[in-house]
Design a protein around this motif. Structure first.
Motif, PDB file in Angstrom:
ATOM      1  N   LEU A 107      -2.373   4.850  -4.883  1.00  0.00           N
ATOM      2  CA  LEU A 107      -3.312   5.473  -3.948  1.00  0.00           C
ATOM      3  C   LEU A 107      -2.667   5.724  -2.589  1.00  0.00           C
ATOM      4  CD1 LEU A 107      -6.567   3.504  -4.757  1.00  0.00           C
ATOM      5  CD2 LEU A 107      -6.052   5.883  -5.308  1.00  0.00           C
ATOM      6  N   ARG A 108      -1.959   4.731  -2.048  1.00  0.00           N
ATOM      7  CA  ARG A 108      -1.213   4.888  -0.800  1.00  0.00           C
ATOM      8  C   ARG A 108      -2.085   5.445   0.321  1.00  0.00           C
ATOM      9  NH1 ARG A 108       4.216   7.143  -3.871  1.00  0.00           N
ATOM     10  NH2 ARG A 108       5.142   5.104  -4.228  1.00  0.00           N
ATOM     11  N   TYR A 125      -4.393  11.704  -6.396  1.00  0.00           N
ATOM     12  CA  TYR A 125      -3.192  10.908  -6.148  1.00  0.00           C
ATOM     13  C   TYR A 125      -2.083  11.741  -5.515  1.00  0.00           C
ATOM     14  CZ  TYR A 125      -5.494   7.559  -9.193  1.00  0.00           C
ATOM     15  OH  TYR A 125      -6.405   6.674  -9.737  1.00  0.00           O
ATOM     16  N   VAL A 126      -2.414  12.951  -5.086  1.00  0.00           N
ATOM     17  CA  VAL A 126      -1.419  13.880  -4.547  1.00  0.00           C
ATOM     18  C   VAL A 126      -1.589  13.998  -3.041  1.00  0.00           C
ATOM     19  CG1 VAL A 126      -0.576  16.254  -4.572  1.00  0.00           C
ATOM     20  CG2 VAL A 126      -1.345  15.179  -6.701  1.00  0.00           C
ATOM     21  N   ASN A 137       0.819  -1.208   0.000  1.00  0.00           N
ATOM     22  CA  ASN A 137       0.000   0.000   0.000  1.00  0.00           C
ATOM     23  C   ASN A 137       0.855   1.261   0.000  1.00  0.00           C
ATOM     24  OD1 ASN A 137      -1.570   2.235   1.686  1.00  0.00           O
ATOM     25  ND2 ASN A 137      -3.073   0.952   0.641  1.00  0.00           N
ATOM     26  N   ILE A 138       1.896   1.286   0.812  1.00  0.00           N
ATOM     27  CA  ILE A 138       2.690   2.505   0.944  1.00  0.00           C
ATOM     28  C   ILE A 138       3.699   2.662  -0.188  1.00  0.00           C
ATOM     29  CG2 ILE A 138       4.441   3.648   2.369  1.00  0.00           C
ATOM     30  CD1 ILE A 138       2.984   2.754   4.817  1.00  0.00           C
ATOM     31  N   ALA A 139       4.348   1.563  -0.562  1.00  0.00           N
ATOM     32  CA  ALA A 139       5.425   1.658  -1.550  1.00  0.00           C
ATOM     33  C   ALA A 139       5.022   1.230  -2.942  1.00  0.00           C
ATOM     34  CB  ALA A 139       6.620   0.825  -1.093  1.00  0.00           C
ATOM     35  N   GLY A 140       3.955   0.430  -3.061  1.00  0.00           N
ATOM     36  CA  GLY A 140       3.632  -0.116  -4.366  1.00  0.00           C
ATOM     37  C   GLY A 140       2.350   0.381  -4.988  1.00  0.00           C
TER      38      GLY A 140
END
Length: 229
Positions: A103-104, A186-187, A97-100
């Motif tokens: 959306l994160r 996405y920002v 989720n965080i690196a791949g």
């Protein structure tokens, strides 16, 4: 495809050095593999202790989102709870989720916790900040953070027209520093300031000045929840 399951950091590093493609819950890449073809070998960190740790200020990259519980700060727990459906949370990982992910969802929570990451490379383990995680999408071994005094998190449940849901998070640390992060589209926008003396207003007039009305309102509510104003 050969799926390799190393049981130590050194074994995982060897897998990467030999060309194995990192895979977490495969929720993001499975469709692409079905379309474009599977790699010869992949590597999962789900048997590496450092990647499955939860608690004492660390959250492993191979931990499933559904396993994120009261051993981590509330703001991070709420972020994990808000990702997708139950089926997704039973498969998707923190690192994915965080690196791949583009959306994160967990990133705003990690930012307000002043978090950093241990990432795995073919040369070993490196400690990097979240800006580098965003820029390079490395193999995230674990996430670490500064324990907050209090945190708050919210996600717009049903955005209009299928838009990416806005997320806002805020946390206050033991030194009186307030951190706020907002994802719109996405920002992710973020900033920090002292909790008193006009610091909050400066925050929204400065690094968070570009937020939409929705993002600003959501962020203001999280700040209020943290500061008790």
């Amino acid at each position: 495809m050969l799926l390799r399951l190393p049981t130590s950091v050194s074994e995982a590093r060897d897998c990467l050095a030999e060309g194995a493609i990192p895979v977490g819950g495969a929720t993001l890449i499975w469709a692409a593999w079905q379309r474009d073809g599977f790699p010869e070998q992949a590597v999962s960190l789900r048997k590496v202790p450092e990647a499955t740790a939860v608690g004492n200020g660390v959250l492993g990259g191979a931990v499933l989102l559904g396993q994120v519980d009261e051993r981590v700060p509330e703001v991070l727990r709420q972020a994990a709870k808000g990702v997708g459906t139950g089926a997704v949370r039973r498969a998707a990982t923190v690192g994915g989720n965080i690196a791949g992910s583009s959306l994160r969802d967990l990133l705003p929570a990690a930012i307000v916790l002043d978090a950093w990451a241990d990432v795995l490379t073919a040369d070993g383990v490196e400690q990097v900040d979240l800006a580098e995680v965003q820029a390079k999408s490395p193999v995230l071994l674990s996430l670490r953070w500064r324990e907050p005094v209090k945190g708050a998190y919210a996600k717009v449940a049903d955005p209009a027209g299928g838009e990416v849901p806005t997320i806002a998070a805020a946390a206050l640390d033991t030194e009186g520093v307030l951190r706020v992060a907002v994802r719109e589209g996405y920002v992710v926008s973020s900033g920090s300031a002292g909790a008193g003396g006009g610091g909050v207003d400066e925050l929204f007039a400065g690094p968070l000045s570009g937020l939409s009305d929705t993002g600003r309102s959501l962020a203001r509510r999280q700040v209020t929840a943290v500061l008790g104003e």
